[in-house]
Design a protein around this motif. Structure first.
Motif, PDB file in Angstrom:
ATOM      1  N   LEU A   4      34.906  -7.814  26.875  1.00 10.70           N
ATOM      2  CA  LEU A   4      33.470  -7.559  26.757  1.00 10.70           C
ATOM      3  C   LEU A   4      32.637  -8.824  26.666  1.00 10.70           C
ATOM      4  O   LEU A   4      31.404  -8.737  26.578  1.00 10.70           O
ATOM      5  CB  LEU A   4      33.198  -6.692  25.509  1.00 10.70           C
ATOM      6  CG  LEU A   4      33.735  -5.257  25.537  1.00 10.70           C
ATOM      7  CD1 LEU A   4      33.504  -4.595  24.181  1.00 10.70           C
ATOM      8  CD2 LEU A   4      33.079  -4.456  26.649  1.00 10.70           C
ATOM      9  N   LEU A   5      33.264  -9.969  26.683  1.00 14.23           N
ATOM     10  CA  LEU A   5      32.512 -11.201  26.477  1.00 14.23           C
ATOM     11  C   LEU A   5      31.462 -11.413  27.566  1.00 14.23           C
ATOM     12  O   LEU A   5      30.369 -11.933  27.292  1.00 14.23           O
ATOM     13  CB  LEU A   5      33.474 -12.401  26.423  1.00 14.23           C
ATOM     14  CG  LEU A   5      32.859 -13.735  25.971  1.00 14.23           C
ATOM     15  CD1 LEU A   5      32.209 -13.594  24.598  1.00 14.23           C
ATOM     16  CD2 LEU A   5      33.917 -14.826  25.946  1.00 14.23           C
ATOM     17  N   GLU A   6      31.750 -10.994  28.783  1.00 13.40           N
ATOM     18  CA  GLU A   6      30.787 -11.172  29.879  1.00 13.40           C
ATOM     19  C   GLU A   6      29.540 -10.304  29.699  1.00 13.40           C
ATOM     20  O   GLU A   6      28.490 -10.577  30.291  1.00 13.40           O
ATOM     21  CB  GLU A   6      31.452 -10.824  31.216  1.00 13.40           C
ATOM     22  CG  GLU A   6      31.891  -9.368  31.319  1.00 13.40           C
ATOM     23  CD  GLU A   6      32.505  -9.030  32.656  1.00 13.40           C
ATOM     24  OE1 GLU A   6      31.792  -9.153  33.673  1.00 13.40           O
ATOM     25  OE2 GLU A   6      33.703  -8.667  32.683  1.00 13.40           O
ATOM     26  N   PHE A   7      29.632  -9.260  28.862  1.00 18.38           N
ATOM     27  CA  PHE A   7      28.487  -8.374  28.629  1.00 18.38           C
ATOM     28  C   PHE A   7      27.683  -8.763  27.398  1.00 18.38           C
ATOM     29  O   PHE A   7      26.669  -8.120  27.114  1.00 18.38           O
ATOM     30  CB  PHE A   7      28.963  -6.925  28.482  1.00 18.38           C
ATOM     31  CG  PHE A   7      29.649  -6.384  29.700  1.00 18.38           C
ATOM     32  CD1 PHE A   7      28.933  -6.138  30.864  1.00 18.38           C
ATOM     33  CD2 PHE A   7      31.006  -6.125  29.702  1.00 18.38           C
ATOM     34  CE1 PHE A   7      29.545  -5.629  31.997  1.00 18.38           C
ATOM     35  CE2 PHE A   7      31.637  -5.621  30.824  1.00 18.38           C
ATOM     36  CZ  PHE A   7      30.909  -5.373  31.978  1.00 18.38           C
ATOM     37  N   TYR A   8      28.110  -9.771  26.664  1.00 17.92           N
ATOM     38  CA  TYR A   8      27.382 -10.162  25.449  1.00 17.92           C
ATOM     39  C   TYR A   8      26.305 -11.174  25.799  1.00 17.92           C
ATOM     40  O   TYR A   8      26.567 -12.119  26.544  1.00 17.92           O
ATOM     41  CB  TYR A   8      28.351 -10.761  24.424  1.00 17.92           C
ATOM     42  CG  TYR A   8      27.666 -11.169  23.132  1.00 17.92           C
ATOM     43  CD1 TYR A   8      27.448 -10.237  22.116  1.00 17.92           C
ATOM     44  CD2 TYR A   8      27.224 -12.475  22.952  1.00 17.92           C
ATOM     45  CE1 TYR A   8      26.807 -10.612  20.953  1.00 17.92           C
ATOM     46  CE2 TYR A   8      26.571 -12.851  21.788  1.00 17.92           C
ATOM     47  CZ  TYR A   8      26.374 -11.911  20.789  1.00 17.92           C
ATOM     48  OH  TYR A   8      25.731 -12.279  19.633  1.00 17.92           O
ATOM     49  N   PRO A   9      25.085 -11.055  25.231  1.00 22.00           N
ATOM     50  CA  PRO A   9      24.651  -9.937  24.396  1.00 22.00           C
ATOM     51  C   PRO A   9      23.862  -8.918  25.206  1.00 22.00           C
ATOM     52  O   PRO A   9      23.011  -9.261  26.013  1.00 22.00           O
ATOM     53  CB  PRO A   9      23.742 -10.634  23.378  1.00 22.00           C
ATOM     54  CG  PRO A   9      23.090 -11.739  24.182  1.00 22.00           C
ATOM     55  CD  PRO A   9      24.128 -12.187  25.197  1.00 22.00           C
ATOM     56  N   ASN A  10      24.131  -7.665  24.991  1.00 19.67           N
ATOM     57  CA  ASN A  10      23.339  -6.544  25.512  1.00 19.67           C
ATOM     58  C   ASN A  10      23.167  -6.553  27.018  1.00 19.67           C
ATOM     59  O   ASN A  10      22.075  -6.324  27.535  1.00 19.67           O
ATOM     60  CB  ASN A  10      21.964  -6.533  24.838  1.00 19.67           C
ATOM     61  CG  ASN A  10      22.047  -6.608  23.329  1.00 19.67           C
ATOM     62  OD1 ASN A  10      21.790  -7.644  22.758  1.00 19.67           O
ATOM     63  ND2 ASN A  10      22.422  -5.522  22.683  1.00 19.67           N
ATOM     64  N   ARG A  11      24.243  -6.802  27.744  1.00 16.95           N
ATOM     65  CA  ARG A  11      24.176  -6.814  29.214  1.00 16.95           C
ATOM     66  C   ARG A  11      24.882  -5.626  29.844  1.00 16.95           C
ATOM     67  O   ARG A  11      24.872  -5.483  31.061  1.00 16.95           O
ATOM     68  CB  ARG A  11      24.795  -8.113  29.748  1.00 16.95           C
ATOM     69  CG  ARG A  11      24.010  -9.367  29.387  1.00 16.95           C
ATOM     70  CD  ARG A  11      24.493 -10.570  30.195  1.00 16.95           C
ATOM     71  NE  ARG A  11      23.712 -11.752  29.923  1.00 16.95           N
ATOM     72  CZ  ARG A  11      24.033 -12.697  29.053  1.00 16.95           C
ATOM     73  NH1 ARG A  11      25.143 -12.571  28.349  1.00 16.95           N
ATOM     74  NH2 ARG A  11      23.261 -13.750  28.852  1.00 16.95           N
TER      75      ARG A  11
END
Length: 532
Positions: free
Chosen positions: A31-38
């Motif tokens: 989930l790191l690629e979606f942080y923050p709120n992506r």
């Protein structure tokens, strides 16, 4: 919601980079690629090969999206997707006589933050997803969790300097319905947003190490023998995995009366807040709950001097405390009563020989006592002011586009409700009044030609054409009203984030007004303790 809204990236929520340990955990879940709120709802609704089939969970990186997929389908078994398929997690009955076992499996020993053991604690998974989801996906997750009768994040621990955030926006689209005591003889019920309803809050926290699982006990209290896992606990799939980022998380759920004494736990609606982790390490959350709750139940085995001082520091709010001591020692009950100067009935001793049903009765009676003594109630929206004064951020205030869109929506909505709807439409929507009705009749007659009178069909068609022209010219002389102009301007903004927030704010406020005006009288109340 339009796809443009679901495609938002929420740049306004961009915060500080996560700490190394948090970043490692998000990376472990992919989930790191979606942080923050992506992470957006549009991304999750894409139709491809992976979404059309149940993909085998080979690693923890496959877990988050598999969980979300099932949650959006309102599948109550979505908690089973917190472990990889190679991980076996036997479901054992909890041993309440084990003094060394802590609630939710929060061990004192050091755990390897970076180890991939094939499972993740459900609370960690929800916390991570909330940090990676945009505002609209957070709302969608909250709605689906409510429909599944799951507890919903209320205070979300942050990775940055701000200790936590009040998730007010995520809860705004949730409506509940119940039948209060004063309407038992009618078929009417109350329906309101959980953000605006005045419902007393009872909070449950843990002090130090406690061998009694308050989450399991709360599930027994709330489900009333229906065996609903409102709060996740250690005997659920992945529940025995050590928590990495969820300590300090506060969840909220609602117990609502249906008007039937045989199935209602409480005669009036009540909200239950459950704080994860230990209060000495989350003192801001604890202080907030002390201020907004009708009563706070503190679960403990023993109490050190430092822990006693923490409770004693609450001053006049200390009268809200209920201690639940899990011990065989009778002397502890009197000792803590005197030390904190509490009433005897507010210090409960739960003997370890008691089973869950007997413990259920002990806690339920104390909760009913607390509700009877409750004289003041506030809404979740009013609690946001208390949160801001304590340095707790509010999710909807962190996004600049949301703040400006809310102000525009409220300005447009001011006139609605102050006067009859018919009068408002004549002033603010004149083009949809009598002129439009007459134009519609003319268009229908032009198609049907049923009433030519003494005129020939050609003459009748010419007459209708002239009438249409005059009506159109009359419409063009009418200026755009103030409310319509603001609405058009808001839709014409180049900021797609602000436009999406504006549409959602308008929808939320119109929906609430329309629900208030609608007099619904159903034949029966659903047997769900959490409303619809």
């Amino acid at each position: 919601m339009a796809s443009g809204e679901e495609d938002m990236q929420n740049p306004g929520l961009a915060g500080d980079p996560p700490q190394q340990s948090h970043a490692a955990f998000l990376g472990k879940l992919g989930l790191l690629e979606f942080y923050p709120n992506r992470l957006t709802l549009k991304y999750l609704l894409e139709i491809n090969h992976d979404t059309m089939s149940d993909k085998e969970l080979l690693s923890l990186k496959d877990v988050p999206l598999a969980f979300l997929k099932k949650l959006l389908m309102v599948n109550t078994k979505c908690w089973n997707y917190t472990c990889t398929d190679s991980e076996t997690t036997p479901n054992k009955d909890s041993d309440n006589d084990d003094d060394e076992e802590e609630e939710d499996n929060e061990y004192d020993g050091e755990e390897d933050m970076y180890s991939d053991d094939g499972k993740v604690n459900p609370l960690d998974l929800v916390t991570a997803l909330y940090h990676c989801a945009d505002s609209f996906l957070q709302q969608e997750m909250a709605i689906k969790m409510s429909m599944c009768q799951f507890a919903i994040p209320f205070l979300l621990p942050q990775f940055s300097e701000s200790c936590c955030s009040l998730m007010l926006w995520a809860l705004r689209n949730i409506y509940k319905e119940w039948r209060p005591r004063d309407q038992l003889n009618t078929k009417q019920y109350v329906e309101d947003s959980v953000v605006h309803a005045q419902i007393p809050v009872l909070s449950f926290v843990r002090l130090g190490n406690c061998s009694l699982s308050k989450s399991q006990l709360l599930n027994h209290v709330l489900s009333n023998a229906q065996h609903i896992n409102v709060f996740t606990h250690r005997d659920m799939s992945g529940g025995n995995a050590p928590k990495k980022i969820a300590n300090g998380l506060v969840e909220i759920a609602w117990c609502l009366p249906s008007g039937k004494s045989t199935i209602d736990v409480f005669p009036e609606p009540v909200a239950i807040a459950n704080m994860r982790g230990e209060i000495s390490s989350s003192d801001t959350q604890f202080s907030f709950l002390m201020k907004v709750s009708a009563a706070v139940f503190v679960f403990l085995d023993t109490m050190t001097d430092e822990e006693r001082q923490l409770l004693d520091s609450q001053g006049s709010l200390k009268s809200k405390l209920f201690l639940v001591i899990n011990t065989q020692r009778k002397g502890l009950q009197r000792k803590y009563t005197n030390a904190l100067k509490l009433k005897e009935e507010r210090v409960l001793r739960r003997e370890r020989r008691l089973n869950m049903a007997e413990s259920n009765t002990l806690i339920t009676d104390a909760m009913k006592t607390a509700l009877k003594e409750c004289t003041e109630m506030s809404t979740l929206e009013e609690m946001s002011d208390i949160a801001l004064n304590m340095g707790i951020s509010v999710d909807e205030n962190k996004v600049k586009a949301s703040v400006s869109a809310k102000a525009t929506a409220e300005t447009i909505m001011k006139g609605i409700g102050n006067s009859p709807v018919e009068d408002y439409k004549k002033i603010q929507l004149p083009l949809q009044g009598d002129i439009l009705k007459e134009l519609a009749k003319t268009e229908i007659e032009a198609c049907r030609l049923q009433n030519p009178g003494s005129l020939s069909l050609e003459e009748h068609k010419a007459q209708l054409h002239m009438k249409r022209q005059k009506l159109r010219e009359h419409q063009r002389t009418i200026k755009i009203s103030e409310a319509a102009g603001m609405f058009i301007q808001a839709l014409s903004t180049v900021d797609k984030d602000e436009r999406a927030f504006f549409l959602r704010w308008i929808a939320l406020q119109l929906d609430r007004k329309s629900r208030k005006r609608t007099n619904r009288t159903p034949q029966r109340i659903p047997r769900s303790l959490h409303g619809k």
